[in-house]
Design a protein around this motif. Structure first.
Motif, short mmCIF file in Angstrom:
data_model
loop_
_atom_site.label_atom_id
_atom_site.label_comp_id
_atom_site.label_asym_id
_atom_site.label_seq_id
_atom_site.Cartn_x
_atom_site.Cartn_y
_atom_site.Cartn_z
N ALA A 48 1.26 -6.08 -4.06
CA ALA A 48 2.66 -6.47 -4.23
C ALA A 48 3.57 -5.69 -3.30
O ALA A 48 4.56 -6.23 -2.79
CB ALA A 48 3.07 -6.26 -5.69
N TRP A 49 3.25 -4.43 -3.06
CA TRP A 49 4.06 -3.58 -2.18
C TRP A 49 4.08 -4.13 -0.75
O TRP A 49 5.12 -4.19 -0.11
CB TRP A 49 3.51 -2.16 -2.20
CG TRP A 49 4.16 -1.18 -1.27
CD1 TRP A 49 3.67 -0.72 -0.10
CD2 TRP A 49 5.44 -0.55 -1.45
NE1 TRP A 49 4.55 0.17 0.48
CE2 TRP A 49 5.65 0.30 -0.33
CE3 TRP A 49 6.41 -0.61 -2.44
CZ2 TRP A 49 6.79 1.07 -0.18
CZ3 TRP A 49 7.55 0.16 -2.30
CH2 TRP A 49 7.74 0.99 -1.17
N ALA A 50 2.92 -4.53 -0.27
CA ALA A 50 2.84 -5.10 1.08
C ALA A 50 3.70 -6.35 1.19
O ALA A 50 4.37 -6.57 2.21
CB ALA A 50 1.39 -5.41 1.43
N VAL A 51 3.72 -7.16 0.14
CA VAL A 51 4.53 -8.39 0.16
C VAL A 51 6.00 -8.06 0.01
O VAL A 51 6.86 -8.65 0.69
CB VAL A 51 4.06 -9.35 -0.95
CG1 VAL A 51 4.94 -10.60 -1.00
CG2 VAL A 51 2.59 -9.73 -0.74
N ALA A 52 6.34 -7.11 -0.86
CA ALA A 52 7.74 -6.76 -1.11
C ALA A 52 8.42 -6.25 0.15
O ALA A 52 9.61 -6.48 0.36
CB ALA A 52 7.83 -5.71 -2.22
N GLN A 53 7.67 -5.56 0.98
CA GLN A 53 8.27 -5.03 2.20
C GLN A 53 8.64 -6.12 3.19
O GLN A 53 9.31 -5.83 4.19
CB GLN A 53 7.31 -4.02 2.84
CG GLN A 53 7.21 -2.72 2.04
CD GLN A 53 6.30 -1.70 2.69
OE1 GLN A 53 5.13 -1.96 2.92
NE2 GLN A 53 6.86 -0.55 3.01
N GLN A 54 8.21 -7.35 2.93
CA GLN A 54 8.60 -8.48 3.77
C GLN A 54 9.83 -9.19 3.23
O GLN A 54 10.30 -10.16 3.82
CB GLN A 54 7.43 -9.48 3.87
CG GLN A 54 6.13 -8.86 4.34
CD GLN A 54 6.28 -8.12 5.65
OE1 GLN A 54 6.86 -8.66 6.61
NE2 GLN A 54 5.77 -6.89 5.71
#
Length: 686
Positions: A48-54
């Protein structure tokens, strides 16, 4: 028990015991399920963190089941900060209302305020502004005040900023307005110029010079030149007037030039000493700089220059360099005279006690020398280990373990901030973890901080223990201060590279204090602080995969490449770990330059005469750490002298059959001594 015989049915008095066993078994399964659930949450968070940073809301589909996870607020903040240019005030205010005390809220507030300032949306900016967010946002707040027709008050608005030697560009419009309003008097300008000079901020001096009257502005510009280009300044100074500020500029230029070229500064001093009516302090400052930097060049007259400095001008640095120059000459009576000229506190430092013993032995006083060596050998430091080698004694290492404190442990494990810190570390976000750690332990008493550091160590977060256990008896927490991070592959990678694992451990410990995301101002990265360009070259030369600069934050990659680079440094200097350590810190060309000048000195004297304090201390620290890590790995330690062969002599890689020195704990260990002042906070902690 006889096989194949059924036990009797339990009597009623055994039923509570069986219930207890069943309950314990159920709790064990529940704990296992909870652990599995936590592992699953961590995996989900990383995704989720990788996606949130987008940006956007896509992260929410990956964050199902994370609502009660301690790091959940970080996900929403990351997405909002990515989209900060399109956020409205209400969205930001809602997040701040829900998480008012969390660090992600402070990050979102700061990011949103910067965006509003960039767009000059001052009403929105002021609605969510809070004091204490740094000089940039303070200056934007003052810009907002001016934009809305307000007037500046120097003491209320500007005085704290004015005390800074340099300020961010956001302050430029505010200072312009203050100047136009007549708030920046000449006295105030000069006060800030003097602060900037002390801090070496020539750009600030140049900027302020424009607001001074013409004559004073010219003097200020020459002060800036003295900082920026002392060679040009001393050349121009023959045409300067003999005014107080020009004298200051000339003296400053001479002192700055002495750092770069002592001979050129000497020649300039002969030209300018009668040109300006220097104050006694200015004259002494120039003489001090000339004497000191001639000493670091080991000039033939350096010893006399240092000895002739007036007592009022002497410093610990000038006194120690008097001793270093004498050591370089192996002038042992001069070494003793230089140490005797030091104040008592400096004489008691382990370095000067060791070299007093060396000098006494060299001048025909072996009994006095051995007594000093024996006393110093009780200390587990570089010089203590050298002293033990002189008397063929065991190394004095007295390990301790941190005391148990169950009550504090439970309180800390229940603390939400520390839980977030541990989770951030567990999901490979160490920079954010350190911020939560600092917030959670802000104002904590020393005992609480010690318990927290032990909890971090038990979770593999080694750098917290290294920094926490850095004084007093805590220096004896060797297991925590010198961890054997086997998961990073130090031992097998060192063996494959053909170097001593204990030395490789010592380099990593000295370079980063086990901070895996260490990042220096020179762009050195990771546990062994490799430059990306160096790492790429080493990977290519060794046929290893290279995943780019970011891969250096992976401990396994960093250790693999770092050990190979360390092996290259060793090969350049006949395998000698002490010279390779110096090369690792200062560069091989610089070390070769020193060897060309003083390579015939015994190794301990050569280290003491390394001109760079950082490198001098680094070599001593690494050599001491290598002893400790060797002991941690094998229970004994290779003699330090074996790691320091004379320049040009071959070095044999130790193995399990190599004789090692015993390690004992004296009955009365030296207080607060344990491999010394070893934490040079890597630039990485930023």
């Amino acid at each position: 028990m006889t096989p194949n015989v059924l036990p009797p049915a339990p009597s009623r008095r055994f039923v509570p015991y069986l219930l207890f066993v069943l309950l314990a078994t159920w709790l064990g399964f529940a704990a296992g399920a909870a652990a599995a659930s936590l592992a699953e949450q961590r995996t989900a968070f990383r995704q989720a963190w990788a996606v949130a940073q987008q940006g956007g809301d896509g992260w929410r589909s990956w964050a199902k089941g994370l609502a009660d996870y301690p790091l959940y607020p970080y996900l929403e903040e990351a997405a909002l900060e990515h989209d900060v240019a399109t956020l409205d005030r209400a969205t930001v205010a809602d997040y701040l209302r829900r998480y008012p005390d969390l660090l992600p809220a402070a990050d979102l507030r700061r990011a949103w305020l910067l965006e509003q300032a960039r767009r000059q949306r001052w009403d929105d900016f002021l609605a969510l502004y809070r004091p204490g967010l740094g000089d940039t946002l303070t200056c934007y707040r003052l810009q907002a005040k001016l934009a809305q027709g307000g007037r500046l008050d120097f003491e209320k608005d500007l005085a704290p900023l004015w005390a800074q030697p340099s300020l961010p560009s956001a302050c430029d419009p505010v200072l312009d307005a203050a100047h136009e309003a007549g708030l920046l008097t000449d006295a105030r300008l000069w006060a800030r110029i003097d602060r900037a000079l002390d801090a070496g901020q020539g750009g600030t001096v140049t900027a302020l010079a424009a607001w001074l009257p013409a004559t004073e502005g010219k003097a200020a510009a020459r002060l800036a030149q003295a900082l920026r280009d002392p060679t040009a300044a001393v050349a121009d100074a023959v045409n300067w007037p003999d005014s107080p500020r020009h004298r200051q500029a000339a003296a400053l230029a001479l002192q700055r030039l002495a750092r770069r070229d002592a001979d050129a500064a000497d020649a300039a001093w002969q030209r300018l000493r009668s040109r300006f009516d220097f104050t006694p302090a200015q004259r002494n400052g120039v003489l001090y700089a000339l004497a000191l930097y001639h000493a670091t060049d080991f000039d033939e007259h350096a010893l006399a220059r240092l000895a002739d400095l007036p007592a009022a001008v002497q410093t610990d640095t000038s006194r120690e360099w008097r001793a270093r120059v004498a050591l370089a000459r192996q002038d042992w009576p001069a070494v003793l005279a230089a140490i005797d000229a030091m104040p008592a506190s400096q004489q008691e430092q382990d370095e000067w006690r060791y070299f007093r013993a060396r000098a006494l032995a060299a001048t025909g006083h072996p009994l006095q020398a051995d007594a000093l060596y024996a006393q110093l050998a009780l200390e587990p430091t570089y010089y203590g280990f050298l002293a033990a080698d002189h008397v063929q004694g065991d190394y004095a290492i007295c390990p301790l373990d941190p005391p148990d404190d169950t009550a504090r442990e439970q309180a800390l494990l229940a603390d939400p901030g520390l839980r977030r810190a541990f989770e951030l570390y567990a999901v490979d976000l160490p920079r954010l973890a350190r911020r939560e750690w600092a917030r959670a332990l802000d104002g904590a008493d020393p005992a609480t901080q010690r318990v927290a550091a032990r909890l971090a160590y038990e979770r593999g977060w080694y750098d917290r223990a290294v920094f926490a256990f850095a004084s007093g008896d805590m220096l004896r927490y060797y297991a925590q201060r010198f961890p054997l991070a086997s998961q990073d592959g130090v031992v097998p990678q060192a063996q494959q590279a053909g170097i001593d694992p204990a030395w490789a451990y010592a380099i990593a410990r000295a370079e980063s204090a086990w901070m895996s995301d260490a990042h220096s101002g020179a762009d050195a990265r990771g546990l062994m602080q490799l430059l990306p360009s160096t790492a790429a070259r080493v990977a290519r030369q060794n046929g290893l995969d290279w995943g780019g600069a970011a891969s250096l934050y992976d401990p396994a990659v960093n250790i693999m490449l770092g050990t190979r680079y360390l092996a290259q440094m060793a090969a350049r200097f006949n395998g000698a770990p002490w010279l390779a350590s110096a090369a690792y810190n200062a560069g091989p060309n610089k070390v070769q330059e020193w060897l060309d000048a003083r390579g015939t000195l015994p190794p301990d004297l050569f280290v003491a005469t390394i001109p760079y304090r950082e490198t001098r201390d680094y070599v001593a620290r690494v050599m001491a750490f290598a002893v400790i890590y060797d002991w941690r790995l094998s229970g004994k330690a290779l003699p330090l002298a074996s790691r320091m062969p004379a320049n040009g002599q071959p070095y044999s890689l130790p193995d399990v059959h190599t004789p090692r020195r015993g390690v004992t704990c004296p009955a009365m260990p030296a207080p607060a001594a344990a491999a010394g002042t070893d934490v040079a906070d890597p630039a990485s902690a930023r």
